[in-house]
Design a protein around this motif. Structure first.
Motif, mmCIF file in Angstrom:
data_model
loop_
_atom_site.group_PDB
_atom_site.id
_atom_site.type_symbol
_atom_site.label_atom_id
_atom_site.label_comp_id
_atom_site.label_asym_id
_atom_site.label_seq_id
_atom_site.Cartn_x
_atom_site.Cartn_y
_atom_site.Cartn_z
ATOM 1 N N MET A 1 25.096 70.414 -44.082
ATOM 2 C CA MET A 1 23.803 70.603 -44.749
ATOM 3 C C MET A 1 23.054 69.280 -44.894
ATOM 4 S SD MET A 1 23.216 72.112 -48.601
ATOM 5 C CE MET A 1 24.005 70.714 -49.415
ATOM 6 N N ILE B 1 22.101 71.940 -56.037
ATOM 7 C CA ILE B 1 22.479 71.579 -54.677
ATOM 8 C C ILE B 1 23.642 70.595 -54.717
ATOM 9 C CG2 ILE B 1 21.692 70.527 -52.525
ATOM 10 C CD1 ILE B 1 18.818 71.221 -53.406
ATOM 11 N N GLY B 2 24.636 70.820 -53.883
ATOM 12 C CA GLY B 2 25.744 69.877 -53.818
ATOM 13 C C GLY B 2 27.082 70.567 -53.726
ATOM 14 N N ASP B 3 28.140 69.774 -53.697
ATOM 15 C CA ASP B 3 29.486 70.314 -53.521
ATOM 16 C C ASP B 3 29.885 71.268 -54.633
ATOM 17 O OD1 ASP B 3 29.702 68.861 -51.223
ATOM 18 O OD2 ASP B 3 30.835 67.205 -52.129
ATOM 19 N N HIS C 1 25.973 74.831 -51.138
ATOM 20 C CA HIS C 1 26.249 73.904 -50.048
ATOM 21 C C HIS C 1 26.826 74.653 -48.852
ATOM 22 C CE1 HIS C 1 30.197 74.221 -51.998
ATOM 23 N NE2 HIS C 1 30.716 73.887 -50.834
ATOM 24 N N LEU D 1 17.126 73.285 -47.618
ATOM 25 C CA LEU D 1 18.481 72.989 -47.155
ATOM 26 C C LEU D 1 18.525 73.351 -45.671
ATOM 27 C CD1 LEU D 1 20.650 74.372 -50.100
ATOM 28 C CD2 LEU D 1 19.429 72.197 -49.882
#
Length: 357
Positions: A263, A253-255, A259, A185
């Motif tokens: 990113m 990984i993600g909202d 995060h 990331l």
């Protein structure tokens, strides 16, 4: 080649980069090296200065964007094992690269013990060494260490044996079960001008089969974990195969998970490798089918030209695996002699089944 390096087949791009390097002043320097085609592979080996014990090969991804697009970086992700790698790769590299290097250093009176990292290119002209490092390097370490740990390897004992010249007593598993995949990331603007100070969310949650390694992070005055460098975090997933490892890492990984603003990351890490077994089997089956049944007249309607091109382009690195199932081809050839009429009569049905699948 790492961050700041341009690898290109575009002459104009190469000249522009060279001019940019030389424009930095009277003491500016530029290095031009041979272009190395093929896949890159990293292999770590531990040594006490005499004996070398190799670890498992890994592959990292240098380009910043999906599909290996964008500028070079220090590494946006990695995975291991390498399902496309030729049998005996580890032994070959150990015998031709790692062991000779350790022997040469000992013979010249400067013995080396510790971790020897070989960055390699699997070129059309054979194995070529890109670089050596005397340390663990990321992002490969973030997949090799979890695999060693998951297979019962005591890493501290391994390193102690290296430091005390008792490495010959250390037992390394012949193969490491499972697969690991890590995704970097990175900060907005990486690798040129990374933005720092962004608050990272989602680190307190639990993610199944995932380990998070901190790279460019720090704790601010309010107690929040924030970004402090270009490559901020490495999210490593473990699984029974690369597909499972990739699913685990991407799910974290993600909202709704880990995060931070701006990113950037590559969700396509190891996708081609994960599909290599399926593509190899599918391509070989297609070849067998065409050989026995004849070239299907509906092929053009099923596959677009770019799809056919992609199949054969991506199949090249795994062509060696077809040799392993050549015996099936021989058996089918024999069956053709006996049942050719029946097989050709069933051809339309078999082709319909393949298309529907």
């Amino acid at each position: 080649a790492g961050k700041g390096v341009v690898v290109t087949s575009d002459r104009a791009a190469a000249i522009a980069h060279a001019r940019a390097c030389l424009d930095k002043g009277a003491e500016a320097q530029m290095v031009i090296e041979e272009f190395l085609d093929g896949e890159e592979v990293s292999l770590f080996g531990i040594t006490d200065g005499v004996t070398v014990i190799p670890l498992q090969p890994a592959q990292d991804f240098k380009r910043a964007g999906d599909g290996d697009e964008g500028p070079n970086t220090g590494g946006m992700g990695a995975y291991s094992p390498l399902p496309w790698a030729p049998t005996g790769l580890t032994d070959d590299v150990t015998a031709r690269v790692l062991q000779p290097m350790v022997d040469a250093m000992r013979h010249r009176g400067t013995p080396f013990s510790g971790l020897l990292y070989a960055g390699l290119a699997m070129t059309s002209r054979g194995i070529r060494v890109i670089e050596f490092n005397a340390r663990f390097g990321d992002p490969e370490t973030e997949v090799i260490i979890p695999l060693l740990h998951g297979n019962g390897v005591d890493i501290y004992s391994m390193l102690y044996a290296t430091a005390t010249s008792t490495i010959t007593d250390f037992v390394m598993p012949a193969t490491l079960n499972a697969a690991a995949l890590t995704i970097c990331l990175a900060a907005e603007g990486y690798p040129d001008s990374p933005v720092t100070g962004e608050t990272i969310a989602g680190l307190g949650d639990e993610y199944r089969d995932v380990t998070v390694f901190h790279g460019g992070t720090k704790i601010d005055s309010d107690g929040n974990v924030v970004s402090s460098g270009g490559r901020v975090l490495f999210v490593t997933g473990l699984g029974v195969n690369l597909e499972a490892a990739s699913a685990a890492a991407n799910a974290a990984i993600g909202d709704a998970a880990i995060h931070f603003p701006g990113m950037q990351y590559r969700p396509d890490i190891a996708h081609r490798a994960a599909m290599s077994g399926l593509k190899c089997g599918s391509l070989y089956s297609l070849i067998i089918l065409i050989h026995f049944v004849g070239f299907p007249k509906d092929l053009v309607a099923v596959f677009r030209p770019e799809q056919v091109d992609a199949i054969f382009r991506e199949a090249a690195p795994i062509a060696v695996r077809m040799i392993r199932i050549a015996s099936i081809y021989v058996m089918l050839e024999a069956a053709l002699v006996v049942f050719s009429g029946t097989l050709r009569g069933a051809g339309d049905t078999v082709w319909a089944m393949c298309v529907s699948v």
